[in-house]
Design a protein around this motif. Structure first.
Motif, PDB file in Angstrom:
ATOM      1  N   UNK A 123       0.712  -1.114   0.054  1.00  0.00           N
ATOM      2  CA  UNK A 123       0.108  -0.055  -0.025  1.00  0.00           C
ATOM      3  C   UNK A 123       0.771   1.205   0.041  1.00  0.00           C
ATOM      4  N   UNK A 124       0.667   2.244  -0.858  1.00  0.00           N
ATOM      5  CA  UNK A 124       1.452   3.224  -1.084  1.00  0.00           C
ATOM      6  C   UNK A 124       0.790   4.480  -1.277  1.00  0.00           C
ATOM      7  N   UNK A 125       1.260   5.816  -1.242  1.00  0.00           N
ATOM      8  CA  UNK A 125       0.699   6.900  -1.627  1.00  0.00           C
ATOM      9  C   UNK A 125       1.723   7.574  -2.811  1.00  0.00           C
ATOM     10  N   UNK A 126       0.963   8.614  -3.428  1.00  0.00           N
ATOM     11  CA  UNK A 126       1.783   9.156  -4.503  1.00  0.00           C
ATOM     12  C   UNK A 126       3.325   9.497  -4.297  1.00  0.00           C
ATOM     13  N   UNK A 127       3.572  10.081  -3.107  1.00  0.00           N
ATOM     14  CA  UNK A 127       4.990  10.589  -2.578  1.00  0.00           C
ATOM     15  C   UNK A 127       5.704   9.361  -2.194  1.00  0.00           C
ATOM     16  N   UNK A 128       5.248   8.049  -2.185  1.00  0.00           N
ATOM     17  CA  UNK A 128       6.191   6.956  -1.728  1.00  0.00           C
ATOM     18  C   UNK A 128       6.581   6.099  -3.040  1.00  0.00           C
ATOM     19  N   UNK A 129       6.040   6.567  -4.222  1.00  0.00           N
ATOM     20  CA  UNK A 129       6.326   5.556  -5.285  1.00  0.00           C
ATOM     21  C   UNK A 129       7.811   5.169  -5.778  1.00  0.00           C
ATOM     22  N   UNK A 130       8.833   6.145  -5.175  1.00  0.00           N
ATOM     23  CA  UNK A 130      10.159   5.503  -5.401  1.00  0.00           C
ATOM     24  C   UNK A 130      10.481   4.286  -4.793  1.00  0.00           C
ATOM     25  N   UNK A 131       9.878   3.808  -3.609  1.00  0.00           N
ATOM     26  CA  UNK A 131       9.962   2.525  -3.177  1.00  0.00           C
ATOM     27  C   UNK A 131       9.642   1.418  -3.968  1.00  0.00           C
ATOM     28  N   UNK A 132       9.081   1.648  -5.015  1.00  0.00           N
ATOM     29  CA  UNK A 132       8.323   0.639  -5.758  1.00  0.00           C
ATOM     30  C   UNK A 132       9.418  -0.559  -6.089  1.00  0.00           C
ATOM     31  N   UNK A 133      10.306  -0.231  -6.645  1.00  0.00           N
ATOM     32  CA  UNK A 133      11.376  -1.198  -7.214  1.00  0.00           C
ATOM     33  C   UNK A 133      11.735  -2.057  -6.029  1.00  0.00           C
ATOM     34  N   UNK A 134      12.243  -1.391  -5.031  1.00  0.00           N
ATOM     35  CA  UNK A 134      12.887  -2.167  -3.805  1.00  0.00           C
ATOM     36  C   UNK A 134      11.784  -3.176  -3.382  1.00  0.00           C
ATOM     37  N   UNK A 135      10.400  -2.817  -3.116  1.00  0.00           N
ATOM     38  CA  UNK A 135       9.479  -3.762  -2.806  1.00  0.00           C
ATOM     39  C   UNK A 135       9.354  -4.871  -3.694  1.00  0.00           C
ATOM     40  N   UNK A 136       9.319  -4.513  -5.018  1.00  0.00           N
ATOM     41  CA  UNK A 136       9.016  -5.913  -6.196  1.00  0.00           C
ATOM     42  C   UNK A 136      10.182  -6.712  -5.902  1.00  0.00           C
ATOM     43  N   UNK A 137      11.602  -6.056  -5.778  1.00  0.00           N
ATOM     44  CA  UNK A 137      12.846  -6.927  -5.531  1.00  0.00           C
ATOM     45  C   UNK A 137      12.544  -7.830  -4.293  1.00  0.00           C
ATOM     46  N   UNK A 138      11.796  -7.230  -3.400  1.00  0.00           N
ATOM     47  CA  UNK A 138      11.490  -8.094  -2.078  1.00  0.00           C
ATOM     48  C   UNK A 138      10.836  -9.267  -2.154  1.00  0.00           C
ATOM     49  N   UNK A 139      10.061  -9.047  -3.129  1.00  0.00           N
ATOM     50  CA  UNK A 139       9.049 -10.351  -3.515  1.00  0.00           C
ATOM     51  C   UNK A 139       7.424  -9.710  -3.732  1.00  0.00           C
ATOM     52  N   UNK A 140       7.238  -8.637  -3.507  1.00  0.00           N
ATOM     53  CA  UNK A 140       5.675  -8.094  -3.677  1.00  0.00           C
ATOM     54  C   UNK A 140       5.056  -8.288  -4.806  1.00  0.00           C
ATOM     55  N   UNK A 141       3.749  -8.730  -4.805  1.00  0.00           N
ATOM     56  CA  UNK A 141       2.977  -9.117  -6.091  1.00  0.00           C
ATOM     57  C   UNK A 141       2.517  -8.050  -6.722  1.00  0.00           C
ATOM     58  N   UNK A 142       2.483  -6.908  -6.026  1.00  0.00           N
ATOM     59  CA  UNK A 142       1.709  -5.860  -6.547  1.00  0.00           C
ATOM     60  C   UNK A 142       1.598  -4.654  -5.707  1.00  0.00           C
ATOM     61  N   UNK A 143       1.186  -3.295  -6.311  1.00  0.00           N
ATOM     62  CA  UNK A 143       1.132  -2.154  -5.556  1.00  0.00           C
ATOM     63  C   UNK A 143      -0.130  -1.608  -5.706  1.00  0.00           C
ATOM     64  N   UNK A 144      -0.855  -0.958  -4.471  1.00  0.00           N
ATOM     65  CA  UNK A 144      -2.224  -0.453  -4.754  1.00  0.00           C
ATOM     66  C   UNK A 144      -1.872   1.083  -4.023  1.00  0.00           C
ATOM     67  N   UNK A 145      -2.569   2.080  -4.820  1.00  0.00           N
ATOM     68  CA  UNK A 145      -2.485   3.440  -3.930  1.00  0.00           C
ATOM     69  C   UNK A 145      -3.338   3.402  -2.716  1.00  0.00           C
ATOM     70  N   UNK A 146      -3.345   3.992  -1.709  1.00  0.00           N
ATOM     71  CA  UNK A 146      -4.154   4.053  -0.780  1.00  0.00           C
ATOM     72  C   UNK A 146      -5.719   4.716  -0.856  1.00  0.00           C
ATOM     73  N   UNK A 147      -5.741   5.467  -1.907  1.00  0.00           N
ATOM     74  CA  UNK A 147      -6.831   5.823  -2.296  1.00  0.00           C
ATOM     75  C   UNK A 147      -7.667   4.867  -3.139  1.00  0.00           C
ATOM     76  N   UNK A 148      -7.408   3.625  -3.286  1.00  0.00           N
ATOM     77  CA  UNK A 148      -7.909   2.660  -4.104  1.00  0.00           C
ATOM     78  C   UNK A 148      -9.376   2.507  -3.890  1.00  0.00           C
ATOM     79  N   UNK A 149     -10.280   2.374  -4.957  1.00  0.00           N
ATOM     80  CA  UNK A 149     -11.674   2.221  -4.617  1.00  0.00           C
ATOM     81  C   UNK A 149     -12.068   0.652  -4.056  1.00  0.00           C
ATOM     82  N   UNK A 150     -13.030   0.496  -3.254  1.00  0.00           N
ATOM     83  CA  UNK A 150     -13.288  -0.800  -2.786  1.00  0.00           C
ATOM     84  C   UNK A 150     -13.253  -1.909  -3.656  1.00  0.00           C
ATOM     85  N   UNK A 151     -14.052  -1.703  -4.887  1.00  0.00           N
ATOM     86  CA  UNK A 151     -14.122  -2.949  -5.743  1.00  0.00           C
ATOM     87  C   UNK A 151     -12.585  -3.240  -6.236  1.00  0.00           C
ATOM     88  N   UNK A 152     -11.743  -2.294  -6.349  1.00  0.00           N
ATOM     89  CA  UNK A 152     -10.451  -2.658  -6.883  1.00  0.00           C
ATOM     90  C   UNK A 152      -9.629  -3.132  -5.832  1.00  0.00           C
TER      91      UNK A 152
END
Length: 221
Positions: free
Chosen positions: A81-110
Motif C-alpha cells: 500500500x502506497x501513496x503518490x509520494x512513496x512511489x520511489x519505493x516500488x522497485x525495492x518492494x518488487x525486488x523483495x517479492x511483492x506481487x503488486x502495488x495499490x494506492x491508498x485511495x484505491x476504490x473498494x472494488x479495486x
C-alpha cells in the motif's frame, strides 16, 4: 474457498477501513490486523494467510523489510500500500517479492479485485505506480531482473509478454489473441521460466527493460 488476509497499516482508520471492505466479501476473510511491520510478520508466521496487505511506511519494521521476510519465509502473497509520494519505493518492494502495488485511495472494488488477483498468482500495479516504476528502472539503468534474452521466446510468447507489459489479465490476453485461458496460462508460464522471472510483475519490468515496450503516458490495468 475463503481467502485469508492480514492487513497492516499504522493508521487505524485506514487499516480498519480496508479490513471492513474485505470482510464484507463472502470469499475473503481478514484474520488479523497489524499496526507495524513486526506485528505483520508475526501474524503471517502464525496464521499463514493467503495475502498480506502491507503499508510501506510503518514503525518498527517498514513494509519493504516486512515484505522481504514474508516472501522469503512463506507462500503468502504480498500487496504493498502506497501513496503518490512513496512511489520511489516500488522497485525495492518488487525486488523483495511483492506481487503488486495499490494506492491508498484505491476504490473498494479495486481493493477486492487486487486480493483475488494476487491469490490467482497474477500481479497488479496501479497505472500511476507502473509509470514511476518504469521511470525508475530506466533512470537507474537496472537490468538485473532479466537474466536471459528475448531470443529464447517464440513469436507467440513475445506477443504474450507484450500484453503482460500492458497489464492485461489472462482472460484479456485470451480474448485479444482468440485463444483459451489455458493456452495463455501455458504461454505465461513458458515466458517466466525461459526468462528466469519470478512473476508477472517482473515480466512487466522485463518488457520495458528489453525495449519490447517503451513508456508512454498510457498504461492498462
Amino acid at each position: 474457498m475463503t481467502v485469508s488476509v492480514v492487513v497492516a497499516d499504522d493508521q487505524e482508520l485506514v487499516r480498519s477501513g480496508f479490513a471492513l471492505i474485505l470482510d464484507s466479501q463472502p470469499d475473503l476473510s481478514v484474520v488479523a490486523e497489524a499496526g507495524d511491520g513486526l506485528q505483520a510478520v508475526e501474524a503471517v508466521r502464525r496464521l499463514a494467510p493467503d495475502v498480506a496487505l502491507l503499508d510501506i511506511r510503518m514503525p518498527g519494521l517498514d513494509g519493504i523489510e516486512a515484505a522481504r521476510i514474508v516472501c522469503a519465509e512463506t507462500d503468502t502473497k504480498v500487496i504493498m500500500l502506497t501513496t503518490f509520494d512513496q512511489d520511489d519505493y516500488v522497485y525495492d518492494a518488487l525486488e523483495a517479492g511483492a506481487s503488486g502495488f495499490l494506492l491508498k485511495d484505491v476504490r473498494a472494488d479495486d481493493l477486492v479485485h487486487a486480493v483475488r488477483v494476487a491469490v490467482a498468482g497474477e500481479a497488479l500495479l496501479a497505472p500511476a505506480v507502473t509509470r514511476r516504476l518504469i521511470d525508475s528502472v530506466r533512470a537507474a539503468g537496472r537490468a538485473a531482473v532479466l537474466p536471459g534474452s528475448l531470443d529464447v521466446l517464440t513469436e507467440r510468447e513475445r506477443e504474450v509478454l507484450t500484453l503482460l507489459g500492458h497489464g492485461l489479465s489472462n482472460a484479456e490476453i485470451a480474448a485479444r489473441l482468440v485463444v483459451s485461458d489455458h493456452t495463455v496460462k501455458t504461454h505465461v508460464s513458458n515466458v517466466l521460466t525461459k526468462l528466469g522471472l519470478r512473476d508477472r510483475v517482473q515480466a512487466v519490468i522485463a518488457a520495458y527493460e528489453t525495449g519490447l515496450l517503451r513508456p508512454s503516458g498510457r498504461f492498462s490495468r
